[in-house]
Design a protein around this motif. Structure first.
Motif, short mmCIF file in Angstrom:
data_model
loop_
_atom_site.label_atom_id
_atom_site.label_comp_id
_atom_site.label_asym_id
_atom_site.label_seq_id
_atom_site.Cartn_x
_atom_site.Cartn_y
_atom_site.Cartn_z
N ALA A 133 0.83 -1.21 0.00
CA ALA A 133 0.00 0.00 0.00
C ALA A 133 0.86 1.25 0.00
N ASP A 134 1.93 1.23 0.79
CA ASP A 134 2.84 2.38 0.83
C ASP A 134 3.51 2.59 -0.53
N LEU A 135 3.92 1.50 -1.19
CA LEU A 135 4.52 1.62 -2.52
C LEU A 135 3.54 2.23 -3.52
N LEU A 136 2.29 1.78 -3.47
CA LEU A 136 1.28 2.29 -4.39
C LEU A 136 1.03 3.78 -4.16
N PHE A 137 0.85 4.16 -2.91
CA PHE A 137 0.63 5.58 -2.60
C PHE A 137 1.83 6.42 -3.03
N SER A 138 3.03 5.95 -2.71
CA SER A 138 4.24 6.72 -2.99
C SER A 138 4.55 6.82 -4.47
N SER A 139 3.99 5.92 -5.27
CA SER A 139 4.25 5.93 -6.71
C SER A 139 3.63 7.12 -7.41
N ARG A 140 2.66 7.75 -6.75
CA ARG A 140 1.91 8.89 -7.30
C ARG A 140 1.09 8.52 -8.53
N VAL A 141 0.80 7.25 -8.70
CA VAL A 141 -0.24 6.86 -9.64
C VAL A 141 -1.55 7.44 -9.12
N PRO A 142 -2.38 8.03 -9.98
CA PRO A 142 -3.61 8.65 -9.49
C PRO A 142 -4.51 7.65 -8.76
N ILE A 143 -4.95 8.03 -7.57
CA ILE A 143 -5.76 7.13 -6.73
C ILE A 143 -7.02 7.87 -6.28
N THR A 144 -8.15 7.18 -6.43
CA THR A 144 -9.39 7.61 -5.79
C THR A 144 -9.69 6.60 -4.69
N LEU A 145 -9.72 7.07 -3.46
CA LEU A 145 -9.84 6.20 -2.30
C LEU A 145 -11.28 6.20 -1.78
N VAL A 146 -11.81 5.00 -1.57
CA VAL A 146 -13.12 4.83 -0.94
C VAL A 146 -12.87 4.14 0.41
N PRO A 147 -12.66 4.92 1.46
CA PRO A 147 -12.29 4.35 2.76
C PRO A 147 -13.52 3.99 3.59
N ILE A 160 -9.38 16.34 -2.12
CA ILE A 160 -7.97 15.95 -2.09
C ILE A 160 -7.46 16.00 -0.65
N GLU A 161 -6.85 14.90 -0.21
CA GLU A 161 -6.16 14.88 1.09
C GLU A 161 -4.76 14.32 0.87
N TYR A 162 -3.82 14.77 1.68
CA TYR A 162 -2.43 14.33 1.57
C TYR A 162 -2.21 13.20 2.57
N LEU A 163 -2.04 12.00 2.04
CA LEU A 163 -2.05 10.80 2.87
C LEU A 163 -0.79 9.97 2.69
N ARG A 164 -0.48 9.20 3.71
CA ARG A 164 0.54 8.16 3.59
C ARG A 164 0.16 6.98 4.48
N VAL A 165 0.77 5.84 4.19
CA VAL A 165 0.45 4.59 4.88
C VAL A 165 1.59 4.24 5.84
N VAL A 191 -3.09 11.53 7.70
CA VAL A 191 -3.01 12.77 6.95
C VAL A 191 -1.67 13.42 7.27
N ASP A 192 -0.91 13.74 6.23
CA ASP A 192 0.42 14.31 6.42
C ASP A 192 0.66 15.34 5.31
N GLN A 193 0.52 16.60 5.64
CA GLN A 193 0.63 17.67 4.64
C GLN A 193 2.03 17.77 4.05
N GLN A 194 3.06 17.35 4.80
CA GLN A 194 4.43 17.46 4.32
C GLN A 194 4.87 16.23 3.51
N ARG A 195 4.62 15.04 4.04
CA ARG A 195 5.13 13.82 3.42
C ARG A 195 4.07 13.01 2.69
N GLY A 196 2.82 13.37 2.86
CA GLY A 196 1.75 12.64 2.20
C GLY A 196 1.65 12.96 0.72
N VAL A 197 0.90 12.13 -0.01
CA VAL A 197 0.68 12.33 -1.44
C VAL A 197 -0.79 12.67 -1.67
N PRO A 198 -1.10 13.45 -2.70
CA PRO A 198 -2.49 13.85 -2.93
C PRO A 198 -3.35 12.69 -3.41
#
Length: 332
Positions: A205-219, A285-290, A303-310
């Motif tokens: 999950a961290d690899l996918l988020f960090s890749s910056r491939v566009p993601i729409t999340l349904v949490p 849009i939220e800045y997230l990381r796993v 939620v991490d405004q500095q290290r998270g990805v949109p």
């Protein structure tokens, strides 16, 4: 008079030209990555019944709720009922990229779904999901959307390839952003922050988020709003008229106890519906990381405004519109 005749001739020629150049409406290319549990099968049925979609492949994330063989059989059963057995399917690895997180064995539906009456070929059992994903993306003339309904192990391996540029959007059911997780449902003293799909392979999950491939999340923030109520269950029974609708109703009926105890939600079906109609809810849009470690928070989204990805994150859901979609595309 001559002017009118000339105008009519031009209009006629234009109509002929339009007819010659007309093309059928291009269908939207979709890949489904799933662990083929009960909820996933309903989502797959929903997507197969959408006429504007072209399902290019279905891949199994075999480190999820179902193991490879029962998962393949479950998917094949749905494809047979809907007469779409031409869709290629393949199974991925049965372990996460890192760690040893697993679903509780008791959650496996393979003995409950009653779908495994036909055998499958040994070729289909090969762990070649990532190879199939690469092949589909490589030959595609347009970008492809991926609807991810289980752990994202297959996708984490896929994004190492240059064909990742063919991914238009990943629609992912997973995570809990501003609500508690659900891993602790089986152990109240353990990890109440993570959701199962991301917990099973947090490194992927961290690899996918960090890749910056566009993601729409349904949490869980969104899916918690669409419970499978007993009242809606009874409504579905009255709508089960066609062969496919009866099949999906029987699938639901086998899980009646969970519905009666209010333990089931439309997790994956909501994700499929949002992928086809974004107006079912609202997103931002939220800045997230796993988080991968420590174990007590493994798989948690923060939620991490500095290290998270949109990430496009769904929040408010229009329930009545969503329930209408289920009736229209699963039970019509």
């Amino acid at each position: 008079m001559q002017f009118i005749k000339a105008l009519l001739v031009l209009l006629f020629l234009n109509l002929i030209s339009c007819g010659l150049n007309a093309h059928p409406m291009m269908k939207r290319a979709i890949i489904i990555d799933t662990d083929a549990a009960f909820d996933d099968l309903l989502a797959i049925g929903y997507l197969l019944n959408r006429p504007e979609l072209s399902i290019k492949a279905i891949t199994i994330s075999a480190d999820g709720e179902e193991n490879c063989e029962p998962a393949l059989k479950n998917v094949m059963s749905v494809l047979r009922v809907l007469k779409q057995t031409q869709i290629p399917i393949a199974c991925g690895r049965s372990t996460p990229l890192r760690g040893n997180h697993r679903f509780p064995q008791i959650w496996s539906r393979s003995q409950q779904l009653n779908l495994h009456s036909q055998s499958i070929s040994s070729r289909a059992l090969n762990p070649n999901a990532v190879a199939l994903l690469k092949k589909i993306l490589k030959v595609s003339k347009e970008t492809v959307d991926i609807i991810a309904l289980g752990p994202v192990t297959n996708l984490a391996e896929l994004i190492k390839s240059p064909v990742r540029n063919k991914i238009h959007m990943v629609y992912l059911m997973g995570g809990a952003v501003h609500v508690p997780g659900n891993v602790s449902n089986k152990n109240p003293n353990y990890n109440n922050l993570a959701e199962w799909n991301l917990y099973l392979d947090p490194y992927a999950a961290d690899l996918l988020f960090s890749s910056r491939v566009p993601i729409t999340l349904v949490p869980l923030d969104a899916t918690n709003q669409v419970p499978f109520s007993l009242r809606f269950y009874q409504t579905l029974k009255s709508h089960a008229k066609t062969v496919s609708a009866k099949f999906f109703y029987q699938l639901i009926h086998q899980n009646e106890q969970e519905i009666k105890t209010h333990a089931w939600y439309f997790w994956d079906v909501l994700t499929a519906a949002i992928a086809t109609d974004p107006n079912i809810g609202t997103s931002k849009i939220e800045y997230l990381r796993v988080l991968i470690k420590p174990e007590e928070t493994s798989g948690r989204i923060i939620v991490d405004q500095q290290r998270g990805v949109p990430i496009h994150v769904y929040g408010k859901i229009h329930r009545q519109l969503f329930y209408h979609h289920i009736l229209q595309y699963l039970f019509s």
